[in-house]
Design a protein around this motif. Structure first.
Motif, PDB file in Angstrom:
ATOM      1  N   ALA A 161      15.480  -5.574   5.385  1.00 46.07           N
ATOM      2  CA  ALA A 161      14.896  -6.160   6.690  1.00 46.07           C
ATOM      3  C   ALA A 161      13.652  -7.387   6.066  1.00 46.07           C
ATOM      4  O   ALA A 161      12.200  -6.304   5.278  1.00 46.07           O
ATOM      5  CB  ALA A 161      13.951  -5.179   7.324  1.00 46.07           C
ATOM      6  N   PRO A 162      13.952  -8.441   5.979  1.00 48.53           N
ATOM      7  CA  PRO A 162      12.968  -9.332   5.364  1.00 48.53           C
ATOM      8  C   PRO A 162      12.190  -9.766   6.310  1.00 48.53           C
ATOM      9  O   PRO A 162      12.110  -9.742   7.133  1.00 48.53           O
ATOM     10  CB  PRO A 162      13.896 -10.700   4.927  1.00 48.53           C
ATOM     11  N   GLY A 163      10.291  -9.677   5.205  1.00 52.29           N
ATOM     12  CA  GLY A 163       9.301 -10.459   5.978  1.00 52.29           C
ATOM     13  C   GLY A 163       8.995 -11.246   7.017  1.00 52.29           C
ATOM     14  O   GLY A 163       8.155 -10.488   8.012  1.00 52.29           O
ATOM     15  N   HIS A 164       9.700 -12.239   6.812  1.00 50.47           N
ATOM     16  CA  HIS A 164       9.878 -13.089   8.052  1.00 50.47           C
ATOM     17  C   HIS A 164      10.144 -12.921   9.558  1.00 50.47           C
ATOM     18  O   HIS A 164       9.967 -13.299  10.460  1.00 50.47           O
ATOM     19  CB  HIS A 164       9.909 -14.415   8.107  1.00 50.47           C
ATOM     20  N   ALA A 165      10.989 -11.160   9.606  1.00 58.53           N
ATOM     21  CA  ALA A 165      11.483 -11.352  10.472  1.00 58.53           C
ATOM     22  C   ALA A 165       9.963  -9.999  11.229  1.00 58.53           C
ATOM     23  O   ALA A 165      10.125 -10.224  12.945  1.00 58.53           O
ATOM     24  CB  ALA A 165      12.460 -10.271  10.819  1.00 58.53           C
ATOM     25  N   PHE A 166       9.698  -9.995  10.521  1.00 59.55           N
ATOM     26  CA  PHE A 166       7.841  -9.258  11.253  1.00 59.55           C
ATOM     27  C   PHE A 166       6.445 -10.111  11.526  1.00 59.55           C
ATOM     28  O   PHE A 166       5.942  -9.385  11.510  1.00 59.55           O
ATOM     29  CB  PHE A 166       7.888  -8.341   9.754  1.00 59.55           C
ATOM     30  N   SER A 167       6.662 -10.742  10.734  1.00 60.72           N
ATOM     31  CA  SER A 167       5.096 -12.271  10.387  1.00 60.72           C
ATOM     32  C   SER A 167       5.679 -13.627   9.819  1.00 60.72           C
ATOM     33  O   SER A 167       6.657 -13.988   9.733  1.00 60.72           O
ATOM     34  CB  SER A 167       4.760 -11.425   8.755  1.00 60.72           C
ATOM     35  N   GLN A 168       4.615 -14.274  10.492  1.00 61.82           N
ATOM     36  CA  GLN A 168       4.916 -15.618  10.440  1.00 61.82           C
ATOM     37  C   GLN A 168       3.991 -16.175   9.309  1.00 61.82           C
ATOM     38  O   GLN A 168       3.975 -17.612   8.689  1.00 61.82           O
ATOM     39  CB  GLN A 168       4.649 -16.257  11.901  1.00 61.82           C
ATOM     40  N   SER A 169       3.203 -15.727   8.219  1.00 63.94           N
ATOM     41  CA  SER A 169       2.304 -15.652   7.876  1.00 63.94           C
ATOM     42  C   SER A 169       2.863 -16.294   6.651  1.00 63.94           C
ATOM     43  O   SER A 169       4.229 -16.584   6.131  1.00 63.94           O
ATOM     44  CB  SER A 169       2.056 -14.448   6.954  1.00 63.94           C
ATOM     45  N   ALA A 170       2.095 -17.403   5.415  1.00 67.90           N
ATOM     46  CA  ALA A 170       3.506 -17.541   4.669  1.00 67.90           C
ATOM     47  C   ALA A 170       4.026 -17.213   3.436  1.00 67.90           C
ATOM     48  O   ALA A 170       4.671 -17.085   2.430  1.00 67.90           O
ATOM     49  CB  ALA A 170       2.194 -18.540   3.728  1.00 67.90           C
ATOM     50  N   ASN A 171       3.292 -15.803   3.145  1.00 66.45           N
ATOM     51  CA  ASN A 171       4.017 -14.767   1.686  1.00 66.45           C
ATOM     52  C   ASN A 171       4.737 -14.122   2.615  1.00 66.45           C
ATOM     53  O   ASN A 171       5.359 -13.302   1.706  1.00 66.45           O
ATOM     54  CB  ASN A 171       2.742 -14.174   1.452  1.00 66.45           C
ATOM     55  N   ALA A 172       5.312 -14.349   3.621  1.00 73.11           N
ATOM     56  CA  ALA A 172       6.140 -13.550   4.126  1.00 73.11           C
ATOM     57  C   ALA A 172       7.485 -13.342   3.768  1.00 73.11           C
ATOM     58  O   ALA A 172       8.196 -12.430   3.217  1.00 73.11           O
ATOM     59  CB  ALA A 172       5.938 -13.922   5.983  1.00 73.11           C
ATOM     60  N   LEU A 177       0.737  -1.305   0.436  1.00 74.69           N
ATOM     61  CA  LEU A 177       0.302  -0.052  -0.587  1.00 74.69           C
ATOM     62  C   LEU A 177       0.904   1.679  -0.070  1.00 74.69           C
ATOM     63  O   LEU A 177       1.970   0.662   0.745  1.00 74.69           O
ATOM     64  CB  LEU A 177      -0.981   0.139   1.420  1.00 74.69           C
ATOM     65  N   ILE A 178       0.222   2.467  -0.270  1.00 74.08           N
ATOM     66  CA  ILE A 178       1.509   3.549  -0.724  1.00 74.08           C
ATOM     67  C   ILE A 178       0.424   4.645   1.000  1.00 74.08           C
ATOM     68  O   ILE A 178      -0.397   4.836   1.296  1.00 74.08           O
ATOM     69  CB  ILE A 178       0.770   4.547  -1.881  1.00 74.08           C
ATOM     70  N   PRO A 179       1.622   4.372   1.950  1.00 70.63           N
ATOM     71  CA  PRO A 179       1.663   5.329   3.019  1.00 70.63           C
ATOM     72  C   PRO A 179       1.295   6.923   3.013  1.00 70.63           C
ATOM     73  O   PRO A 179       1.973   6.879   2.068  1.00 70.63           O
ATOM     74  CB  PRO A 179       2.677   5.434   3.841  1.00 70.63           C
ATOM     75  N   LYS A 180       0.514   6.845   3.914  1.00 72.94           N
ATOM     76  CA  LYS A 180      -0.564   8.589   4.042  1.00 72.94           C
ATOM     77  C   LYS A 180       1.532   9.579   4.463  1.00 72.94           C
ATOM     78  O   LYS A 180       1.017  11.129   3.984  1.00 72.94           O
ATOM     79  CB  LYS A 180      -1.545   8.415   4.773  1.00 72.94           C
ATOM     80  N   ALA A 181       2.436   8.675   5.176  1.00 72.36           N
ATOM     81  CA  ALA A 181       3.259   9.310   5.806  1.00 72.36           C
ATOM     82  C   ALA A 181       3.836   8.319   6.760  1.00 72.36           C
ATOM     83  O   ALA A 181       4.023   7.547   6.692  1.00 72.36           O
ATOM     84  CB  ALA A 181       2.541  10.331   6.987  1.00 72.36           C
ATOM     85  N   GLY A 182       4.676   9.011   6.606  1.00 72.78           N
ATOM     86  CA  GLY A 182       5.877   7.640   7.761  1.00 72.78           C
ATOM     87  C   GLY A 182       7.634   7.904   7.367  1.00 72.78           C
ATOM     88  O   GLY A 182       7.764   8.166   5.943  1.00 72.78           O
ATOM     89  N   ILE A 183       7.825   6.641   7.744  1.00 71.43           N
ATOM     90  CA  ILE A 183       9.834   6.756   6.980  1.00 71.43           C
ATOM     91  C   ILE A 183       9.156   4.774   6.656  1.00 71.43           C
ATOM     92  O   ILE A 183      10.743   4.436   5.854  1.00 71.43           O
ATOM     93  CB  ILE A 183       9.938   6.325   8.003  1.00 71.43           C
ATOM     94  N   PHE A 184       8.233   4.078   6.476  1.00 75.19           N
ATOM     95  CA  PHE A 184       8.339   2.611   5.658  1.00 75.19           C
ATOM     96  C   PHE A 184       7.473   2.350   4.648  1.00 75.19           C
ATOM     97  O   PHE A 184       6.285   2.765   4.274  1.00 75.19           O
ATOM     98  CB  PHE A 184       8.132   1.621   6.918  1.00 75.19           C
ATOM     99  N   LEU A 185       8.413   1.719   3.338  1.00 75.64           N
ATOM    100  CA  LEU A 185       7.090   0.816   2.741  1.00 75.64           C
ATOM    101  C   LEU A 185       7.461  -0.883   2.735  1.00 75.64           C
ATOM    102  O   LEU A 185       8.754  -1.266   3.183  1.00 75.64           O
ATOM    103  CB  LEU A 185       7.385   1.696   0.984  1.00 75.64           C
ATOM    104  N   TRP A 186       6.459  -1.479   2.724  1.00 75.40           N
ATOM    105  CA  TRP A 186       6.124  -2.917   3.147  1.00 75.40           C
ATOM    106  C   TRP A 186       5.368  -3.416   1.917  1.00 75.40           C
ATOM    107  O   TRP A 186       4.858  -2.450   1.235  1.00 75.40           O
ATOM    108  CB  TRP A 186       5.327  -3.505   4.063  1.00 75.40           C
ATOM    109  N   CYS A 187       6.768  -3.847   1.059  1.00 75.60           N
ATOM    110  CA  CYS A 187       6.974  -4.577  -0.303  1.00 75.60           C
ATOM    111  C   CYS A 187       6.544  -5.605  -0.316  1.00 75.60           C
ATOM    112  O   CYS A 187       6.817  -6.449  -0.051  1.00 75.60           O
ATOM    113  CB  CYS A 187       7.770  -3.738  -1.115  1.00 75.60           C
ATOM    114  N   HIS A 188       6.085  -6.252  -1.926  1.00 73.28           N
ATOM    115  CA  HIS A 188       5.920  -7.682  -2.774  1.00 73.28           C
ATOM    116  C   HIS A 188       7.669  -7.280  -3.589  1.00 73.28           C
ATOM    117  O   HIS A 188       7.531  -7.124  -4.233  1.00 73.28           O
ATOM    118  CB  HIS A 188       5.108  -7.660  -3.097  1.00 73.28           C
TER     119      HIS A 188
END
Length: 465
Positions: free
Chosen positions: A422-433, A389-400
């Motif tokens: 910063a790879p996804g599975h450090a933040f999430s245990q979901s399969a697509n992380a 998603l495109i954040p409204k503000a802040g410092i992070f982008l969460w990307c595919h």
């Protein structure tokens, strides 16, 4: 040339003369007055240089006689950058360890803080000078149990923008946002208790959960906030607490909607669920997002925060806002385990916040982040990396990432090229992380970030073919 550099010049010259055997073990050095005249420095500069060399074990001072070379000078051990453990499991602490261990040459789009040159150096130096002129009590004594009064008043005034009325007695100054969560967990939870967290969530939340031996149920976090259906389903397990970001979410950059906030608040109220909202990114907002504390008050909501993202991470300082009864419990536990907070740190933070340049600094940060966000999105899309998603503000982008790429493996490859991700599975245990990654847009301003990414992505795809 400042006094500090002059002192270092004197020390360097003396060490060099000892190394060249001009002054051997036991030799008497020139008097302070004589060396000051020879080098055309002040006597106080030479006195300080000699004193530091005594502290380092290079010289010894003999009362009424002068300074002498202290035996055979031991070569100082050179501290080199740590060797990164490329094969270490990428767990919630992995990114923090790599980012904190990194030398100045490393690029850190995976870290969670702003570049040093973006921080208000002049305001901090001014605040340091003001702190040095503080009363002796400020410099040497323990603070009152609640912590710095002026800083608590500033936090209370700031909460007013969310239509939250807070008395300073409801605020406790801590040593960091992390310590705040630790105190809250210790007071309200026991090992084995169930809590709710966002999926994905800030990786250090997961580390704290593990440290306290808690059971966490991950609630998918959408562009509007937590998935209400999953949230309601999780309540059957009688969780004690829900830990989340207020304002700007980490790592997704999403913003809680008012409708979603009402829905979650109603469910939490019915289940007597305590909500802890981390307000650390609030200064980056253009328009304040809903706060659970606004909707529910502080009998069921705890607000925490710190100043590491906007002022300095070097001077650790955080806070807890809660009801008076819980604050008393946090204070007792804090005294038992840490006795008091860093009062001098709080004084420096408070002085920097009260500086007339602080508001201008925040506005400048927002503009820089907005510009960096646009550039980063464009450069990542050229590599086939798409924001969730495109954040409204802040410092992070969460990307595919492209489907053929594994985030953990790409991270290991890039680390060997001096790029910390910063790879996804450090933040999430979901399969697509494994196909997700968080980028700090402020740390992506160096074009080399995208050059290395492009090269390693191509190499990865070639090796996998």
């Amino acid at each position: 040339m400042d006094t500090q550099s002059k002192i270092e010049i004197v020390m360097k010259q003396i060490k060099s003369q000892i190394a060249n055997q001009r002054f051997v073990a036991g030799a008497r050095l020139p008097s302070v007055r004589r060396l000051a005249q020879e080098m055309q420095f002040s006597i106080s500069t030479v006195v300080e240089a000699y004193a530091r060399l005594v502290t380092e074990g290079v010289l010894e001072a003999r009362a009424g006689s002068g300074f002498y070379v202290k035996g055979q000078a031991q070569p100082q051990k050179v501290i080199t950058a740590n060797n990164f453990q490329y094969d270490r499991e990428i767990n919630p602490l992995w990114i923090s360890r790599q980012s904190l261990d990194a030398n100045d040459a490393m690029l850190k789009p995976g870290c969670g803080w702003l570049p040093p040159e973006w921080m208000p150096e002049s305001s901090l130096r001014k605040a340091l000078k003001q702190a040095a002129k503080s009363s002796v009590k400020m410099l040497v004594e323990y603070p009152i149990p609640h912590g710095h009064a002026g800083l608590r008043q500033w936090i209370a005034r700031r909460n007013a923008q969310y239509e939250i009325n807070v008395d300073p007695s409801q605020i406790l100054i801590t040593d960091s946002g992390t310590q705040s969560i630790d105190l809250i967990f210790r007071v309200h939870l026991q090992a084995g208790d169930v809590i709710l967290v966002d999926d994905p969530c800030y990786f250090n939340f997961q580390a704290l959960i593990q440290a306290h031996h808690l059971q966490a149920i991950a609630i998918p976090f959408t562009a509007q906030g937590p998935d209400v259906e999953k949230f309601e389903q999780a309540l059957q397990y009688q969780p004690k607490l829900y830990l989340t970001n207020s304002g700007i979410h980490n790592p997704t950059g999403a913003t809680l909607s008012i409708q979603r906030a009402y829905q979650v608040a109603k469910l939490a109220e019915q289940a007597n669920l305590l909500i802890v909202e981390d307000d650390i990114f609030s200064e980056f907002e253009y328009l304040p997002a809903p706060r659970y504390s606004t909707l529910m008050g502080f009998n069921q909501v705890i607000q925490i925060g710190s100043f590491s993202k906007t002022l300095t991470a070097s001077l650790r300082c955080g806070y807890i806002v809660s009801n008076p009864q819980d604050i008393e419990q946090y204070i007792d536990l804090k005294i038992a385990t840490n006795f008091s907070s860093g009062h001098l740190n709080a004084e420096i933070i408070y002085s920097a916040l009260m500086d007339s340049q602080y508001v201008k600094h925040i506005e400048s940060l927002k503009k820089k982040l907005n510009n960096s966000m646009s550039i980063c999105i464009q450069r990542l899309r050229q590599l086939g990396i798409e924001p969730v998603l495109i954040p409204k503000a802040g410092i992070f982008l969460w990307c595919h990432l492209p489907e053929q790429l594994d985030a953990a493996e790409l991270t290991r490859r890039c680390l060997q090229r001096g790029l910390i991700l910063a790879p996804g599975h450090a933040f999430s245990q979901s399969a697509n992380a494994k196909h997700l990654m968080r980028f700090n847009v402020a740390q992506c301003i160096n074009p080399k970030v995208f050059d290395i990414l492009a090269e390693e992505m191509n190499t990865f795809c070639h090796d996998s073919a």
